[in-house]
Enzyme design. Structure first.
Site, PDB file in Angstrom:
ATOM      1  N   SER A   1       0.770  -1.395   0.006  1.00  0.00           N
ATOM      2  CA  SER A   1      -0.116  -0.048   0.086  1.00  0.00           C
ATOM      3  C   SER A   1       0.799   1.272  -0.047  1.00  0.00           C
ATOM      4  O   SER A   1       1.997   1.387   0.352  1.00  0.00           O
ATOM      5  CB  SER A   1      -0.891   0.014   1.466  1.00  0.00           C
ATOM      6  OG  SER A   1      -1.482   1.204   1.374  1.00  0.00           O
TER       7      SER A   1
ATOM      8  N   TYR B   1      -2.106  -1.177  10.758  1.00  0.00           N
ATOM      9  CA  TYR B   1      -2.253  -1.742   9.340  1.00  0.00           C
ATOM     10  C   TYR B   1      -1.227  -1.394   8.600  1.00  0.00           C
ATOM     11  O   TYR B   1      -0.641  -2.217   7.927  1.00  0.00           O
ATOM     12  CB  TYR B   1      -3.840  -1.196   8.864  1.00  0.00           C
ATOM     13  CG  TYR B   1      -3.839  -1.428   7.405  1.00  0.00           C
ATOM     14  CD1 TYR B   1      -4.110  -2.734   6.934  1.00  0.00           C
ATOM     15  CD2 TYR B   1      -3.588  -0.285   6.491  1.00  0.00           C
ATOM     16  CE1 TYR B   1      -4.174  -3.107   5.408  1.00  0.00           C
ATOM     17  CE2 TYR B   1      -3.711  -0.579   5.088  1.00  0.00           C
ATOM     18  CZ  TYR B   1      -3.989  -1.750   4.565  1.00  0.00           C
ATOM     19  OH  TYR B   1      -3.968  -2.079   3.149  1.00  0.00           O
TER      20      TYR B   1
ATOM     21  N   LYS C   1       1.704  -3.849   6.632  1.00  0.00           N
ATOM     22  CA  LYS C   1       2.439  -3.644   5.088  1.00  0.00           C
ATOM     23  C   LYS C   1       3.891  -3.413   5.115  1.00  0.00           C
ATOM     24  O   LYS C   1       4.778  -3.990   4.481  1.00  0.00           O
ATOM     25  CB  LYS C   1       1.760  -2.621   4.449  1.00  0.00           C
ATOM     26  CG  LYS C   1      -0.089  -2.765   4.135  1.00  0.00           C
ATOM     27  CD  LYS C   1       0.023  -4.089   3.471  1.00  0.00           C
ATOM     28  CE  LYS C   1      -1.744  -4.506   3.339  1.00  0.00           C
ATOM     29  NZ  LYS C   1      -1.712  -5.600   2.895  1.00  0.00           N
TER      30      LYS C   1
END
Ligand code: NAD
Ligand code: UFG
Length: 339
Positions: A124, A149, A153
């Protein structure tokens, strides 16, 4: 080429399944349906006109994963299987780290045991952190992430980088998505968030069909063209095609490669609202609300590397994104049915 889509029943996975099949590849899906429904896979089958082997499992479960690899001769794994709600990740961070990292570790271990060497990972733009310079280029150092989150990644990228350093036969492609929106033009598959949508376009779509009364625009005092945040929105079908190109690339190359998947163009929240209204000939009710914690003011990709090396670039327009989102939401106001 036979491709295992881990987390393939989800939003990006289903669109990728369609494009993979259209490009002549065999598709296998593995999903635990924690954020998706089996109906999504049936709709993919209807679109591609063939049955897709679909396994119901937690991708972190090495035993079940091994059974899939033993049964199917997998050439490439595309790893979508992750929890992705930014705000939720601040409330249950341990679940996010457990799920998003265990899935990668199990995949890597089973792939090694089974002699599968190619992995495409859903990363991302969040790994860039607060942009110091725009557009964002792949060789900029990863930044400080704004949420657990985001850190999952970031950490997954590092795990995969280390795995490639240790095993020169491994081929890993990190795809850094910008803001995927839109739906397949048939209107039969699309984004189906559970509960109140976290992201802008699903929220807009639900306001448009009367499911929610009013959109809150988080912040109108950012240092941008109109005070609202700027993002690089990319049509999910273009994004899906990027996975087809990345998989073909992984078949031919060893080592680690990183690509932005974006359009290179930033639009503000207000521009997106106005475009949605214009294209779909409707009015959206909206109000300004305080800034949302963790949002960066502006974020868009330098999309040149994917074009030069993968031969991929986004083709769909902002109008396509608005029209296809609305078509999906109008045809499926409650999302996919259960069962
Ligand atoms: P999604 O939630 O629709 O799809 C993810 C799928 O993975 C779901 O079907 C879910 O049931 C499944 N899953 C989750 N954990 C699993 C597990 N342990 N075992 C098996 N299946 C599991 O999300 P999406 O929008 O399609 O995103 C796909 C990937 O791309 C995710 O990793 C996400 O973090 C990443 N990503 C998404 C965006 C975005 O805006 N949609 C942006 C950047 C990155
Ligand atoms: N927004 C609103 N109202 C809403 C929802 C969003 O005004 O109801 C605004 C946000 O404040 C932001 C913009 O719309 O300014 C885009 O927000 P999204 O939640 O749609 O997308 P983000 O850019 O926050 O996040 C997306 C993905 C993440 C990924 C991140 C990386 O959802 O997975 O991009 O940039 F990490």
């Amino acid at each position: 080429m036979k491709v295992l889509l881990a987390g393939g029943a989800g939003y990006i996975g289903t669109h990728t399944a369609v494009e993979m099949a259209a490009a002549g590849n065999e598709v296998v899906i593995a999903d635990n349906f924690s954020n998706s429904k089996p109906e999504a896979v049936r709709r993919v089958e209807a679109l591609v006109g063939e049955k897709i082997p679909c396994y119901y499992l937690d991708v972190a479960d090495k035993k079940l994963l091994t059974e899939i690899f033993e049964k199917e001769k997998i050439d490439v794994v595309v790893h979508f299987a992750g929890l992705k709600a930014v705000a939720e990740s601040t409330k249950i961070p341990v679940e996010y780290y457990r799920n998003n990292i265990d899935t990668t570790l199990s995949l890597l271990e089973v792939m090694q045991e089974q002699g599968c060497r190619r992995l495409i990972f859903s990363s991302s733009a969040t790994v860039y952190g607060e942009p110091k310079k725009l557009p964002l280029v792949e060789d900029m150092p990863p930044g400080v992430c704004a949420s657990p989150y985001g850190w999952t990644k970031w950490m997954n990228e590092q795990i995969l980088r280390d795995a490639c350093c240790a095993n020169p036969e491994l081929s890993v492609v990190l795809l850094r998505y910008f803001n995927p929106i839109g739906a397949h033009e048939s209107g039969t598959i699309g984004e189906d968030p559970q509960g109140i949508p976290n992201n802008l376009f699903p929220y807009i779509a639900q306001v448009a069909v009367g499911k929610r009364p009013c959109l809150s625009i988080f912040g109108n005092d950012y240092p941008t063209k109109d005070g609202t945040c700027v993002r690089d929105y990319i049509h999910v079908v273009d994004l899906a095609k990027g996975h087809v190109k990345a998989s073909a690339y992984a078949m031919e190359h060893e080592g680690l490669a990183t690509f932005n998947l974006g359009t290179g163009v930033g639009y503000s929240v207000l521009e997106m609202v106005k475009a949605f209204e214009r294209v779909n000939e409707l009015k959206l009710s909206y109000q300004f609300a305080p800034r949302r914690p963790g949002d960066v003011s502006e974020c868009y990709a330098d999309a040149k590397k994917a074009k030069e090396i993968l031969g991929w670039e986004a083709e769909k327009t902002l109008e396509d994104m608005c029209r296809d989102t609305y078509r999906w939401q109008s045809k499926n106001p409650q999302g996919y049915p259960e069962g």
